[in-house]
Design an enzyme around this catalytic site. Sequence first.
Site, PDB file in Angstrom:
ATOM      1  N   GLN A 150       2.858   9.485   2.124  1.00 17.82           N
ATOM      2  CA  GLN A 150       4.143   9.490   2.151  1.00 17.82           C
ATOM      3  C   GLN A 150       5.235  10.241   0.618  1.00 17.82           C
ATOM      4  OE1 GLN A 150       2.231   5.195   2.559  1.00 17.82           O
ATOM      5  NE2 GLN A 150       4.681   4.560   3.712  1.00 17.82           N
ATOM      6  N   HIS A 173      -4.483   1.929   7.471  1.00 16.24           N
ATOM      7  CA  HIS A 173      -2.491   2.049   7.526  1.00 16.24           C
ATOM      8  C   HIS A 173      -2.527   3.319   6.796  1.00 16.24           C
ATOM      9  CE1 HIS A 173       1.062   1.157   8.054  1.00 16.24           C
ATOM     10  NE2 HIS A 173       1.580   1.716   7.318  1.00 16.24           N
ATOM     11  N   GLU A 174      -3.112   3.048   5.708  1.00 15.80           N
ATOM     12  CA  GLU A 174      -3.369   3.940   4.541  1.00 15.80           C
ATOM     13  C   GLU A 174      -4.070   5.091   4.846  1.00 15.80           C
ATOM     14  OE1 GLU A 174      -0.753   3.206   3.114  1.00 15.80           O
ATOM     15  OE2 GLU A 174      -0.640   1.235   3.142  1.00 15.80           O
ATOM     16  N   HIS A 176      -2.353   7.043   7.640  1.00 18.84           N
ATOM     17  CA  HIS A 176      -1.741   8.032   6.342  1.00 18.84           C
ATOM     18  C   HIS A 176      -1.884   9.732   5.976  1.00 18.84           C
ATOM     19  CE1 HIS A 176       2.544   5.786   6.826  1.00 18.84           C
ATOM     20  NE2 HIS A 176       2.301   4.781   5.598  1.00 18.84           N
ATOM     21  N   GLY A 230       0.805  -1.002  -0.174  1.00 18.13           N
ATOM     22  CA  GLY A 230      -0.072   0.257  -0.418  1.00 18.13           C
ATOM     23  C   GLY A 230       0.911   1.090   0.282  1.00 18.13           C
ATOM     24  N   CYS A 260       6.295  -0.574   7.221  1.00 17.94           N
ATOM     25  CA  CYS A 260       5.663   1.053   6.347  1.00 17.94           C
ATOM     26  C   CYS A 260       6.613   1.716   6.378  1.00 17.94           C
ATOM     27  CB  CYS A 260       5.229   1.858   7.146  1.00 17.94           C
ATOM     28  SG  CYS A 260       4.867   3.229   6.915  1.00 17.94           S
ATOM     29  N   LEU A 261       6.844   1.741   4.609  1.00 18.62           N
ATOM     30  CA  LEU A 261       8.168   2.042   3.996  1.00 18.62           C
ATOM     31  C   LEU A 261       8.235   3.575   4.322  1.00 18.62           C
ATOM     32  CD1 LEU A 261       6.308   1.701   0.611  1.00 18.62           C
ATOM     33  CD2 LEU A 261       7.913   0.673   1.392  1.00 18.62           C
TER      34      LEU A 261
END
Length: 169
Positions: free
Chosen positions: A51, A133-134, A137, A46, A91-92
């Site tokens: 981000q 999660h997204e 963000h 995702g 997480c990236l």
Amino acid sequence: MSTLPIIEFPDPRLRTKAEPVRVFDAELKQFVADMFETMYAANGVGLASTQVNVHKQVLVADMSDERNEPLALINPQILEKDGAQVYQEGCLSFPGIYADVTRALRVKVKAQDVDGNEIVVDAEGPLAVCIQHEMDHLAGKVFVDYLSPLRRTMLLKRLDKQRKQAANG
Ligand code: GNR
Ligand code: NI
């Protein structure tokens, strides 16, 4: 198409709240294509626009093993959620860091597609984790916010240590 740079914790821009998308034009389609390219290149499941330092309510996901089930959600809103699950998240924006987080097991999300058409997604299990999660963000929230202060401190020290080791080759 191009990949976009991903910002990493503790960059304060990760705390920005995304604004709704109002215009569904070619520029938005190009941005969504770049988000997919960035997510696939980083082997993520995702990615939220936050981000890549774009603060519009856009997220992309692909939970398939074959990496051929792209899902783009614009202006996502949770209509219903229920149940609970614990899932080990990464997480990236926190490379190499993983932690168990408890979230809803199922979410029903209303959103728009790249053309502005309303879509409703019923997600369960890993896809439900990813969407939550997204969406966090997009609200300026990150997964370590759910951890106890002790556990969070431990993981952030680990992130720091990994970066120092990487810098020293
Ligand atoms: O690639 C990702 N993997 C992942 C694994 C468990 C729970 C959530 C995620 S999302 C993450 C990509 C990312 O940072 N998205 O914001
Ligand atoms: Ni993330």
